[in-house]
Every structure is written in structure tokens, then in C-alpha cells.
Design a protein around this motif. Structure first.
Motif, mmCIF file in Angstrom:
data_model
loop_
_atom_site.group_PDB
_atom_site.id
_atom_site.type_symbol
_atom_site.label_atom_id
_atom_site.label_comp_id
_atom_site.label_asym_id
_atom_site.label_seq_id
_atom_site.Cartn_x
_atom_site.Cartn_y
_atom_site.Cartn_z
ATOM 1 N N LEU A 113 0.830 -1.206 0.000
ATOM 2 C CA LEU A 113 0.000 0.000 0.000
ATOM 3 C C LEU A 113 0.865 1.257 0.000
ATOM 4 C CD1 LEU A 113 -2.787 -1.065 2.541
ATOM 5 C CD2 LEU A 113 -3.054 -0.751 0.076
ATOM 6 N N GLU A 114 1.960 1.218 0.744
ATOM 7 C CA GLU A 114 2.860 2.372 0.774
ATOM 8 C C GLU A 114 3.486 2.617 -0.595
ATOM 9 O OE1 GLU A 114 5.632 1.487 3.849
ATOM 10 O OE2 GLU A 114 4.279 2.102 5.485
ATOM 11 N N GLU A 115 3.866 1.541 -1.284
ATOM 12 C CA GLU A 115 4.446 1.695 -2.618
ATOM 13 C C GLU A 115 3.411 2.236 -3.604
ATOM 14 O OE1 GLU A 115 6.943 -0.858 -5.988
ATOM 15 O OE2 GLU A 115 6.365 -1.802 -4.091
ATOM 16 N N MET A 116 2.180 1.761 -3.484
ATOM 17 C CA MET A 116 1.105 2.287 -4.341
ATOM 18 C C MET A 116 0.907 3.778 -4.085
ATOM 19 S SD MET A 116 -1.812 -0.683 -3.992
ATOM 20 C CE MET A 116 -1.300 -2.389 -3.770
ATOM 21 N N SER A 117 0.940 4.153 -2.820
ATOM 22 C CA SER A 117 0.760 5.560 -2.463
ATOM 23 C C SER A 117 1.853 6.427 -3.079
ATOM 24 C CB SER A 117 0.758 5.709 -0.934
ATOM 25 O OG SER A 117 0.596 7.062 -0.562
ATOM 26 N N HIS A 118 3.081 5.931 -3.082
ATOM 27 C CA HIS A 118 4.192 6.679 -3.683
ATOM 28 C C HIS A 118 4.000 6.819 -5.195
ATOM 29 C CE1 HIS A 118 6.838 5.410 -0.040
ATOM 30 N NE2 HIS A 118 6.211 6.546 0.187
ATOM 31 N N LEU A 119 3.537 5.762 -5.839
ATOM 32 C CA LEU A 119 3.284 5.828 -7.282
ATOM 33 C C LEU A 119 2.199 6.858 -7.597
ATOM 34 C CD1 LEU A 119 3.341 2.033 -8.290
ATOM 35 C CD2 LEU A 119 5.075 3.767 -8.789
ATOM 36 N N LEU A 120 1.199 6.922 -6.741
ATOM 37 C CA LEU A 120 0.115 7.882 -6.957
ATOM 38 C C LEU A 120 0.595 9.313 -6.741
ATOM 39 C CD1 LEU A 120 -2.796 5.905 -5.257
ATOM 40 C CD2 LEU A 120 -2.555 6.414 -7.688
ATOM 41 N N GLN A 121 1.465 9.508 -5.757
ATOM 42 C CA GLN A 121 2.021 10.842 -5.525
ATOM 43 C C GLN A 121 2.795 11.337 -6.739
ATOM 44 O OE1 GLN A 121 4.338 10.764 -1.929
ATOM 45 N NE2 GLN A 121 2.562 10.413 -0.597
ATOM 46 N N GLU A 122 3.496 10.421 -7.408
ATOM 47 C CA GLU A 122 4.244 10.795 -8.609
ATOM 48 C C GLU A 122 3.322 11.261 -9.725
ATOM 49 O OE1 GLU A 122 6.530 7.387 -9.612
ATOM 50 O OE2 GLU A 122 7.880 7.554 -7.881
ATOM 51 N N LYS A 123 2.059 10.812 -9.691
ATOM 52 C CA LYS A 123 1.071 11.225 -10.694
ATOM 53 C C LYS A 123 0.170 12.344 -10.175
ATOM 54 C CE LYS A 123 0.796 6.754 -13.064
ATOM 55 N NZ LYS A 123 -0.113 5.670 -13.542
ATOM 56 N N SER A 124 0.568 12.924 -9.033
ATOM 57 C CA SER A 124 -0.185 14.027 -8.409
ATOM 58 C C SER A 124 -1.590 13.602 -7.984
ATOM 59 C CB SER A 124 -0.269 15.230 -9.365
ATOM 60 O OG SER A 124 1.023 15.700 -9.692
ATOM 61 N N VAL A 125 -1.739 12.329 -7.643
ATOM 62 C CA VAL A 125 -3.004 11.824 -7.105
ATOM 63 C C VAL A 125 -2.866 11.785 -5.585
ATOM 64 C CG1 VAL A 125 -4.621 9.894 -7.023
ATOM 65 C CG2 VAL A 125 -3.451 10.460 -9.163
ATOM 66 N N ILE A 126 -3.658 12.595 -4.902
ATOM 67 C CA ILE A 126 -3.520 12.747 -3.458
ATOM 68 C C ILE A 126 -4.334 11.687 -2.728
ATOM 69 C CG2 ILE A 126 -3.909 14.283 -1.496
ATOM 70 C CD1 ILE A 126 -3.579 16.632 -3.423
ATOM 71 N N VAL A 127 -3.653 10.928 -1.879
ATOM 72 C CA VAL A 127 -4.302 9.966 -0.986
ATOM 73 C C VAL A 127 -3.825 10.292 0.418
ATOM 74 C CG1 VAL A 127 -4.593 7.548 -0.376
ATOM 75 C CG2 VAL A 127 -4.374 8.196 -2.780
#
Length: 356
Positions: A113-127
Motif C-alpha cells: 500500500l505504501e508503494e502504491m501511495s508513492h506511485l500515486l504521488q508521482e502522478k499528483s493523485v492525493i491519498v
């Protein structure tokens, strides 16, 4: 008949087949009740029947893991990014598992989940948290379940207001699909009226885009490119003149009914028209958000999802439930549904333009 002759049939009773295959002297020494349980649980036709009615045997994580490109097309950009992140981490790890894979997909780990969150941050998707990410993934799984029901049965799915939470066992409310409950009464009425006013125009645009998608797909097909120019005529024969597929095959020079079905594919066309109709209506309402006091609500991360769910429920009730029923019952010649009326109008207009 009068001779009371018994005629053979290709139909095989499931219960008879189960008993016929049971081997009392098999090395496994399995009991009959265990054998019946196994055969029933693994029966593919029974699984398909239950899946069409919303009972899916896959876990949320298995559904997300197996999501196909056609399902990505139905998602909002944020949801699509979240699913891509899930595939980038969870699916990768599943494929890298040594030896035989586990039969069930386990819950994603904290590290995943943490790795997914980092990938989303790179795409400017805020979680905001891993808990939120997990909840959004579970929501996506519900969306994919509804999509599967629609594809398998041809009918828009319906859900109860409460479902059992797989983690706690307690009932919980689903996200509000009506969405308008959060609006004041006047804004709610205005939004409903606005949707009704825009529906025909959006449906017409959806039909145009859906047909374009269908024809383009055929043009790119090595086997069916030569039939792309016959889509308009073929659909007109079905929907506007009530011709059977056998008659259409003869008129359009196709081999058989099966070829007609693959070329015209009314069910796939309906799905594409539905997608584009909702998409058009969504963008129109988003641009008119200030009229319905939606501007402040748009800051809510669930705003777009709730709005989309409201629009899906609205267009299904107004257009696509009846249209899907026509396809399932074979009532192609009926012009009662709004979908059939607008489709025939477009097809006749397109045919005239081609002749000019």
C-alpha cells in the motif's frame, strides 16, 4: 405423440452427470456428499448464472488483479490511476511469487500500500492515508463487480442500500448513489430537470460516438474490415425494420447469423453508447456546477465519484434498462424504447447523408 416414443435429447441433467461421474472405488475414497459438493461448487454454468445475478466468487483483490483494459475505459481518471498503481505493485508481486501461486489473492500488505501511495504521488493523485487508499480500492472492486454484471447479463446492476462488510461482518451503507441527498431541495430539483433537458442531446452524441467506435474497430480488424461499411445498414435493418439476423445475412451478403452478430454486436454498441452518454452528461454538469451549488462540493474527494454514480443511475433508469431488455428478449422491432427511437433517427439520417 400417439406412439409414445422416447426421443433422445442433447440436454444432460446436472444431477445425473454428477452421479455418472462418481466412482465409488476411486483411490481418493471420496464420499458421495463431498463429491456432490465439489461438483456443484466447480460447475461453470452455475457460476455464470450466479455471476449474472451479482454473486461473484472472487475476492475484491482478485477482481482488481484481473481487471482488463476494457474495464479501465469505464473508470474516472483518478480511479484509473489507482488501479494502475495497484497493478504496478500487487500484480507484479503476484507474478513474481515462486512456485505455484496461492489460490486466493491475499490482502495487500502495508508495504504494498505504501508503494502504491508513492506511485500515486508521482502522478499528483492525493491519498491522505493508507486507510483511504484501501477503502478506494475496495470501492473500485465494487465498481468492477457492477461492470461484470452489466457485461454478463446485459442489464444495469442494482444493489441494496446495505451490504455485509467482509472484514467486520456487520452491515454498512453503500455510498449514496443518488448523490442529490446532499443538496437542498431546490438545487436537487434543478439538477434533475437539467439532466432531463440534456439527456436527449447527450444520448444522440453517445450514439454517434458509439457507432464511430464500432466502425473504427471493424476497420482495424483484418477479418471484418470489409463489413465496416455495412454497420449502418445492418443496424437499421435490425432496429428500424425488425429484420432477423438470417434475413440480414442474406441482404448484406454475410455468411451466417453468427457473422452478423459479430459484426453488428448490438450489446457491445449499447455498452459504448451508455459509456459516452454518461461521459457527455458528466462533463456538461461539471461545467455548470455553479448552478447547483456544487462548486464547494467539488473539493470533496468523493464528489466526482458520487456524481458519476448518480448519472449512471439516472441514464440507466431513463434509457438503458429498457434498451437492454429489448436486446435480451429479442424485441428488435419495438420502437418503444428511447434508445431505439434515437438510434433509428440517427441511422436514417446517416443513411441519407451517405446517399447524397
Amino acid at each position: 405423440n400417439g406412439d409414445r416414443e422416447t426421443k433422445k435429447t442433447d440436454y444432460q441433467f446436472f444431477t445425473v452427470e454428477v452421479l455418472r461421474k462418481y466412482n465409488l472405488n476411486s483411490p481418493s475414497k471420496s464420499r458421495l456428499d463431498d463429491w456432490v459438493y465439489y461438483q456443484t461448487k466447480q460447475n461453470p454454468k452455475l457460476k455464470d448464472f450466479l455471476s449474472e445475478r451479482g454473486l461473484c466468487f472472487l475476492s475484491d483483490w482478485a477482481l482488481l488483479n484481473r481487471a482488463r483494459p476494457t474495464q479501465f475505459e469505464q473508470l474516472l481518471p483518478r480511479d484509473r490511476n489507482i488501479l494502475e498503481a495497484f497493478h504496478g505493485v500487487y500484480r507484479r508481486d503476484r507474478r513474481q511469487q515462486p512456485g505455484k501461486k496461492a489460490r486466493r489473492c491475499p490482502d495487500p500488505t502495508q508495504a504494498q500500500l505504501e508503494e502504491m501511495s508513492h506511485l500515486l504521488q508521482e502522478k499528483s493523485v492525493i491519498v491522505n492515508s493508507l486507510v483511504q487508499l484501501r477503502d478506494e480500492l475496495k470501492h473500485l472492486a465494487r465498481v468492477l463487480r457492477r461492470y461484470d454484471i452489466w457485461i454478463r447479463s446485459g442489464f444495469p446492476p442494482s444493489e441494496s442500500l446495505e451490504v455485509s462488510d467482509s472484514d467486520t461482518g456487520r452491515n454498512r451503507e453503500l455510498p449514496d448513489q443518488n448523490f442529490t441527498n446532499t443538496l437542498d431541495a431546490i438545487a436537487r430539483q434543478e439538477l434533475q430537470q437539467f439532466c432531463s433537458q440534456q439527456l436527449i442531446a447527450c444520448l444522440d452524441l453517445g450514439i454517434e460516438q458509439g457507432l464511430t467506435d464500432r466502425i473504427t474497430k471493424l476497420e482495424r480488424s483484418r477479418s471484418y474490415a470489409r463489413f465496416a461499411s455495412k454497420v449502418i445498414s445492418g443496424l437499421e435493418l435490425i432496429y428500424c425494420h425488425g429484420k432477423s439476423q438470417a434475413e440480414i445475412a442474406s441482404i448484406l451478403g454475410m455468411t451466417n447469423q453468427s457473422q452478423v452478430s459479430r459484426v453488428l454486436n448490438p450489446k457491445d454498441l449499447l455498452n459504448r453508447v451508455r459509456f459516452w452518454t454518461i461521459d457527455k452528461l458528466f462533463h456538461i454538469i461539471s461545467h455548470a456546477a455553479h448552478q447547483f451549488n456544487l462548486a464547494n462540493m467539488s473539493r470533496d474527494p468523493d464528489y466526482f465519484r458520487n456524481l458519476m454514480e448518480h448519472l449512471e443511475a439516472f441514464v440507466d433508469a431513463e434509457v438503458f434498462q429498457e434498451a437492454a431488455a429489448e436486446i435480451m428478449t429479442g424485441k428488435k422491432c419495438s420502437t418503444n424504447s428511447l434508445y431505439t427511437q434515437r438510434l433509428c433517427r440517427y441511422l436514417e439520417k446517416a443513411k441519407q447523408e451517405n446517399h447524397d
